[in-house]
Structures are given as C-alpha cells and as structure tokens.
Design a protein around this motif. Structure first.
Motif, PDB file in Angstrom:
ATOM      1  N   GLN A  43      35.466 -58.311-115.821  1.00 46.22           N
ATOM      2  CA  GLN A  43      34.299 -58.530-115.150  1.00 46.22           C
ATOM      3  C   GLN A  43      34.817 -59.362-113.733  1.00 46.22           C
ATOM      4  O   GLN A  43      35.649 -60.377-113.982  1.00 46.22           O
ATOM      5  N   VAL A  44      34.413 -58.933-112.724  1.00 47.08           N
ATOM      6  CA  VAL A  44      34.778 -59.585-111.533  1.00 47.08           C
ATOM      7  C   VAL A  44      33.290 -60.180-110.751  1.00 47.08           C
ATOM      8  O   VAL A  44      32.375 -59.473-110.634  1.00 47.08           O
ATOM      9  N   GLN A  45      33.522 -61.309-110.168  1.00 47.02           N
ATOM     10  CA  GLN A  45      32.420 -61.713-109.173  1.00 47.02           C
ATOM     11  C   GLN A  45      32.949 -62.144-107.980  1.00 47.02           C
ATOM     12  O   GLN A  45      34.012 -63.070-107.878  1.00 47.02           O
ATOM     13  N   ILE A  46      32.699 -61.782-106.954  1.00 48.66           N
ATOM     14  CA  ILE A  46      32.842 -61.886-105.567  1.00 48.66           C
ATOM     15  C   ILE A  46      31.504 -62.250-104.824  1.00 48.66           C
ATOM     16  O   ILE A  46      30.705 -61.360-104.592  1.00 48.66           O
ATOM     17  N   ARG A  47      31.219 -63.640-104.554  1.00 48.05           N
ATOM     18  CA  ARG A  47      29.810 -63.889-104.199  1.00 48.05           C
ATOM     19  C   ARG A  47      28.928 -63.531-105.119  1.00 48.05           C
ATOM     20  O   ARG A  47      29.025 -63.772-106.469  1.00 48.05           O
ATOM     21  N   GLY A  48      27.815 -62.729-104.525  1.00 45.66           N
ATOM     22  CA  GLY A  48      26.928 -62.423-105.578  1.00 45.66           C
ATOM     23  C   GLY A  48      27.009 -60.859-106.174  1.00 45.66           C
ATOM     24  O   GLY A  48      26.209 -60.419-106.771  1.00 45.66           O
ATOM     25  N   ASP A  49      28.197 -60.272-105.928  1.00 48.62           N
ATOM     26  CA  ASP A  49      28.483 -58.843-106.252  1.00 48.62           C
ATOM     27  C   ASP A  49      29.493 -59.128-107.702  1.00 48.62           C
ATOM     28  O   ASP A  49      30.468 -59.630-107.442  1.00 48.62           O
ATOM     29  N   LYS A  50      28.697 -58.626-108.397  1.00 49.52           N
ATOM     30  CA  LYS A  50      29.560 -58.632-109.869  1.00 49.52           C
ATOM     31  C   LYS A  50      29.643 -57.356-110.417  1.00 49.52           C
ATOM     32  O   LYS A  50      28.778 -56.410-110.500  1.00 49.52           O
ATOM     33  N   PHE A  51      30.675 -56.918-110.835  1.00 44.97           N
ATOM     34  CA  PHE A  51      31.144 -55.644-111.395  1.00 44.97           C
ATOM     35  C   PHE A  51      32.220 -55.442-112.238  1.00 44.97           C
ATOM     36  O   PHE A  51      33.213 -56.568-112.429  1.00 44.97           O
ATOM     37  N   THR A  52      32.359 -54.394-113.074  1.00 49.32           N
ATOM     38  CA  THR A  52      33.435 -54.367-113.975  1.00 49.32           C
ATOM     39  C   THR A  52      34.645 -53.662-113.366  1.00 49.32           C
ATOM     40  O   THR A  52      34.457 -52.693-112.393  1.00 49.32           O
ATOM     41  N   ALA A  53      35.865 -54.155-113.696  1.00 46.25           N
ATOM     42  CA  ALA A  53      36.903 -53.624-112.960  1.00 46.25           C
ATOM     43  C   ALA A  53      38.059 -53.054-114.034  1.00 46.25           C
ATOM     44  O   ALA A  53      37.876 -53.693-115.131  1.00 46.25           O
ATOM     45  N   ARG A  54      38.993 -52.377-113.630  1.00 47.48           N
ATOM     46  CA  ARG A  54      39.977 -52.045-114.647  1.00 47.48           C
ATOM     47  C   ARG A  54      41.335 -52.825-113.885  1.00 47.48           C
ATOM     48  O   ARG A  54      41.557 -52.618-112.578  1.00 47.48           O
ATOM     49  N   ALA A  55      42.008 -53.835-114.565  1.00 48.43           N
ATOM     50  CA  ALA A  55      42.903 -54.512-113.920  1.00 48.43           C
ATOM     51  C   ALA A  55      44.297 -53.939-114.121  1.00 48.43           C
ATOM     52  O   ALA A  55      44.503 -53.438-115.637  1.00 48.43           O
ATOM     53  N   ARG A  56      44.926 -53.940-113.233  1.00 48.64           N
ATOM     54  CA  ARG A  56      46.456 -53.306-113.314  1.00 48.64           C
ATOM     55  C   ARG A  56      47.510 -54.165-112.737  1.00 48.64           C
ATOM     56  O   ARG A  56      47.188 -54.584-111.289  1.00 48.64           O
ATOM     57  N   THR A  57      48.908 -54.349-112.973  1.00 49.12           N
ATOM     58  CA  THR A  57      49.676 -54.988-112.390  1.00 49.12           C
ATOM     59  C   THR A  57      50.106 -54.158-111.194  1.00 49.12           C
ATOM     60  O   THR A  57      50.458 -52.831-111.367  1.00 49.12           O
ATOM     61  N   ALA A  58      50.303 -54.331-110.001  1.00 46.49           N
ATOM     62  CA  ALA A  58      50.784 -53.562-108.767  1.00 46.49           C
ATOM     63  C   ALA A  58      52.220 -53.085-109.144  1.00 46.49           C
ATOM     64  O   ALA A  58      53.138 -53.696-110.074  1.00 46.49           O
ATOM     65  N   THR A  59      52.228 -51.877-108.740  1.00 41.54           N
ATOM     66  CA  THR A  59      53.724 -51.224-108.814  1.00 41.54           C
ATOM     67  C   THR A  59      54.835 -51.852-108.141  1.00 41.54           C
ATOM     68  O   THR A  59      54.301 -52.666-107.067  1.00 41.54           O
ATOM     69  N   PRO A  60      56.103 -51.793-108.290  1.00 42.89           N
ATOM     70  CA  PRO A  60      57.140 -52.125-107.651  1.00 42.89           C
ATOM     71  C   PRO A  60      56.828 -51.649-105.987  1.00 42.89           C
ATOM     72  O   PRO A  60      57.272 -52.371-105.170  1.00 42.89           O
ATOM     73  N   GLN A  61      56.457 -50.468-105.714  1.00 48.24           N
ATOM     74  CA  GLN A  61      56.031 -49.967-104.583  1.00 48.24           C
ATOM     75  C   GLN A  61      55.206 -50.617-103.676  1.00 48.24           C
ATOM     76  O   GLN A  61      55.106 -51.058-102.469  1.00 48.24           O
ATOM     77  N   GLU A  62      54.262 -51.222-104.572  1.00 49.79           N
ATOM     78  CA  GLU A  62      52.954 -51.592-103.663  1.00 49.79           C
ATOM     79  C   GLU A  62      53.073 -53.113-103.828  1.00 49.79           C
ATOM     80  O   GLU A  62      52.489 -53.789-102.685  1.00 49.79           O
ATOM     81  N   LYS A  63      53.781 -53.697-104.560  1.00 48.58           N
ATOM     82  CA  LYS A  63      53.835 -55.220-104.502  1.00 48.58           C
ATOM     83  C   LYS A  63      54.409 -55.916-103.384  1.00 48.58           C
ATOM     84  O   LYS A  63      53.809 -57.095-102.826  1.00 48.58           O
TER      85      LYS A  63
END
Length: 133
Positions: free
Chosen positions: A80-100
């Motif tokens: 679960q993520v909250q940014i200010r008043g925005d609360k949402f479900t997320a799928r967390a993943r580790t950034a790939t070596p290309q993205e990082k």
C-alpha cells in the motif's frame, strides 16, 4: 522534525500536509506485510516519480543489511502506498540493472546522501519501483 512512527502518524492524520515535504525532499508512506508476523508495517520513505510511478531506495543509511521493509516486499510484493491524500495498492519490484542507473541518478538528485550510503556498504542498494495495480 518528523521521524519514524510520529512521521507516519502525522502524515496519515493530515493526508501528507505534514510529512510529505521533509528536509527539502518528498516522502511517501509504504505499507508492507511482515514476512514473519503477517502484520502491516508502514515506513516513511523518500521518493521521486518516474513518469507517474513512485520510486524509493532501500538504503537503510548504508547499513550492510537491507531494510526490513525491503525483505517484506520480496516475500509479498503487494504493498500500500500513500502520497499526500492519494492511497493506492502497488506491486513493488526491484529496478532492473538497465533501469537502475537513471533511477539512482534521479533519487540521488533528490537525496544526495544516497551516493554516500552506497560507499559505506558492500551490498548493492536496491532501487524499488512501485507500480500501481
């Protein structure tokens, strides 16, 4: 200055009016499920957006071990993520070596101490992408 559980509580009570802007950067609340306890744990974390997707760093200040929240999301990536008043479900993943590299640069621009933290530990500090579901 807000810190730890007090930070979480003020953020939740004010929808981030208090706690989102912190020491010149921005903070979200990440709630993971404890891998042993099964209980929810909420952690205030510095974040930046990559497009519309929040990104956080599992730095633990350069500690040799990953933070507990990172171990938790490896067991159960639904968070679960909250940014200010925005609360949402997320799928967390580790950034790939290309993205990082690009994501790390963005995060270190927001919190320059991340570069220092990486020099303090032999572990590779993960960057975590929080994709809305």
């Amino acid at each position: 200055m807000l810190f730890g559980q007090e930070h979480v509580q003020r953020y939740q009570e004010t929808d981030g009016t208090e706690g989102h802007d912190w020491q010149g950067t921005t903070v979200l609340l990440l709630t993971t499920t404890g891998r042993r306890s099964g209980k929810p744990y909420t952690t205030p974390l510095i974040y930046q957006l990559d497009g519309d997707t929040p990104v956080v760093v599992a730095s633990k200040g350069g500690d040799p071990a990953h933070p507990d929240w990172y171990h938790n999301l490896q067991d159960d990536p639904e968070v679960q993520v909250q940014i200010r008043g925005d609360k949402f479900t997320a799928r967390a993943r580790t950034a790939t070596p290309q993205e990082k590299p690009a994501l790390w640069k963005k995060m270190a621009a927001a919190w320059p101490a991340y570069d220092e933290y990486q020099t303090k530990t032999d572990r590779e500090i993960p960057v975590v992408v929080l994709e809305r579901v």
